[in-house]
Design a protein around this motif. Sequence first.
Motif, PDB file in Angstrom:
ATOM      1  N   THR A   1     -11.894  -8.048  -2.102  1.00 20.80           N
ATOM      2  CA  THR A   1     -10.720  -8.481  -2.853  1.00 20.80           C
ATOM      3  C   THR A   1      -9.880  -7.256  -3.157  1.00 20.80           C
ATOM      4  OG1 THR A   1     -11.904  -8.234  -4.959  1.00 20.80           O
ATOM      5  CG2 THR A   1     -11.918 -10.419  -3.946  1.00 20.80           C
ATOM      6  N   GLY A   2      -8.570  -7.386  -2.991  1.00 20.24           N
ATOM      7  CA  GLY A   2      -7.715  -6.247  -3.276  1.00 20.24           C
ATOM      8  C   GLY A   2      -6.380  -6.358  -2.599  1.00 20.24           C
ATOM      9  N   ARG A   3      -5.717  -5.211  -2.447  1.00 23.82           N
ATOM     10  CA  ARG A   3      -4.342  -5.172  -1.947  1.00 23.82           C
ATOM     11  C   ARG A   3      -4.231  -5.386  -0.446  1.00 23.82           C
ATOM     12  NH1 ARG A   3      -2.846  -0.167  -2.054  1.00 23.82           N
ATOM     13  NH2 ARG A   3      -4.739   0.784  -2.870  1.00 23.82           N
ATOM     14  N   LEU A   4      -5.352  -5.248   0.289  1.00 24.49           N
ATOM     15  CA  LEU A   4      -5.264  -5.254   1.748  1.00 24.49           C
ATOM     16  C   LEU A   4      -5.936  -6.437   2.425  1.00 24.49           C
ATOM     17  CD1 LEU A   4      -5.947  -1.775   1.073  1.00 24.49           C
ATOM     18  CD2 LEU A   4      -4.656  -1.976   3.177  1.00 24.49           C
TER      19      LEU A   4
ATOM     20  N   GLY B   1      -9.755  -3.813  -5.056  1.00 23.95           N
ATOM     21  CA  GLY B   1      -9.686  -4.676  -6.227  1.00 23.95           C
ATOM     22  C   GLY B   1     -10.712  -4.366  -7.298  1.00 23.95           C
ATOM     23  N   LEU B   2     -11.597  -3.411  -7.059  1.00 17.48           N
ATOM     24  CA  LEU B   2     -12.624  -3.069  -8.051  1.00 17.48           C
ATOM     25  C   LEU B   2     -11.999  -2.208  -9.145  1.00 17.48           C
ATOM     26  CD1 LEU B   2     -15.636  -2.210  -5.700  1.00 17.48           C
ATOM     27  CD2 LEU B   2     -14.879  -4.432  -6.590  1.00 17.48           C
ATOM     28  N   THR B   3     -12.046  -2.710 -10.394  1.00 22.89           N
ATOM     29  CA  THR B   3     -11.351  -2.029 -11.485  1.00 22.89           C
ATOM     30  C   THR B   3     -12.274  -1.463 -12.549  1.00 22.89           C
ATOM     31  OG1 THR B   3     -11.034  -4.154 -12.623  1.00 22.89           O
ATOM     32  CG2 THR B   3      -9.248  -3.389 -11.182  1.00 22.89           C
ATOM     33  N   ASP B   4     -13.571  -1.739 -12.481  1.00 25.93           N
ATOM     34  CA  ASP B   4     -14.519  -1.078 -13.381  1.00 25.93           C
ATOM     35  C   ASP B   4     -15.905  -1.111 -12.753  1.00 25.93           C
ATOM     36  OD1 ASP B   4     -16.179  -3.384 -14.432  1.00 25.93           O
ATOM     37  OD2 ASP B   4     -14.226  -4.028 -15.178  1.00 25.93           O
TER      38      ASP B   4
END
Length: 445
Positions: free
Chosen positions: A48-51, A85-88
């Motif tokens: 999961t994320g921007r790409l 998408g990993l934020t922590d």
Amino acid sequence: MTDRYQGFVASPVGKFLVKNLGLPSPVRLERYREGAPLVDGTVLVGGTGRLVDQLPDVLDSLGIATALRRDDDATYKGLVLDATGLTDASELHALRDFFTPVLRSLDTCPHVVVLGTPPEATGSIAERVAQRALEGFTRSLGKEIGRGGTVQLVYVAPGAEQSVDSTLAFFLSPKSAYVSGQVVRVGSTGATQAEPVADLARPLAGKVALVTGASRGIGEQIARVLHRDGATVVGVDVPQAANELVALVKELDGDHIALDITAADAPQRIAHHLREKHGGVDVVVHNAGITRDKKLANMKEDRWDSVLAVNLTAPERITAELLQQGVVNPNGRIVGVASIAGIAGNVGQTNYAASKAGVIGFVDALAPTLADGITVNAVAPGFIITQMTAAVPFATREVGQRLNAMAQGGLPVDVAETIAWYASPGSTAVNGNVVRVCGQMMLGA
């Protein structure tokens, strides 16, 4: 040159001894063959994320088959996880969730890429922690994956999402056979947008490439691979190697300059030749290098000075002249050849290691100053099997070849393919990187 040990472990006796004595068992690496597909198999995409949403289209444009869901009965030639998408740190379990179920479904010589956000470009302390954790994960997985596999981490800066094509093409293909455990930044320094590549098979068509030390060894392979990719190669070497140089560039339908790159007027002569005969240059590869090994206590002045002059000072002077005169064309490429010795050091090579660490400093210093889409990067080869390394004592040579995650030495073409990735017009957002071509050495890198 061939790896006799690798041939031995493939024999019935070798297989028996490997199994019972726990000896290294290097897999014969798959390397790119001209005309072959980039990936001979399917790449599983997740995360999961921007790409993640654009990845299937990007890979499809490269001719790479993709899957978005794991099939228990399928085998995969590559894996790509979007971890931007990993934020922590609590979300790092996504790494285990994606990789653990599928690692036993990988084909021989698989290629794995994790995409992240540069830690310095994150929006919070927690996100920076999570993104930095990816480096330890990918480097460890690179030493676990086995079967000739590679693992890389590609940090994609915000705004550079459309510039990952050339990097994915390189790291998912056999072109990166001997590159593993590397951390690459796309879009972190300089331009974030790449130039479109009209012909994926010949991305350097119409380009001019200067290669120093081109007459043999790694330099010869650099010339051959850049020619394969469409470039007109201008080879440079000392007058003593003129016969070999002329024969090579004649075969490649290229051009040559026979001179000593340490001569006072060498930068001006090279710049004049490139401007007058070719209208400029698109790719500059500073490959020429020498060794004059001695422990520092026994180091004579001429040994020290000659190594620094060829390996470091000449590339600095030539690059400065080409840039000052505007000989490097827009979207041009400058590539230095460093060494693992410049990162980890080596006994008896204080002069050589200093020169190669200086090449890395050269990249660090120059990258933020360049304009017009010009980039500078470096490769740092480990143990590459050449005529020079064949002269190394047997025991030392064996240690050098086995002390990496792939338990074997690399080939000159491995260095050349990495340089060709840097050289691609599609690599405009790849700037300021130093990539080790070392099979992921176990120590010091």
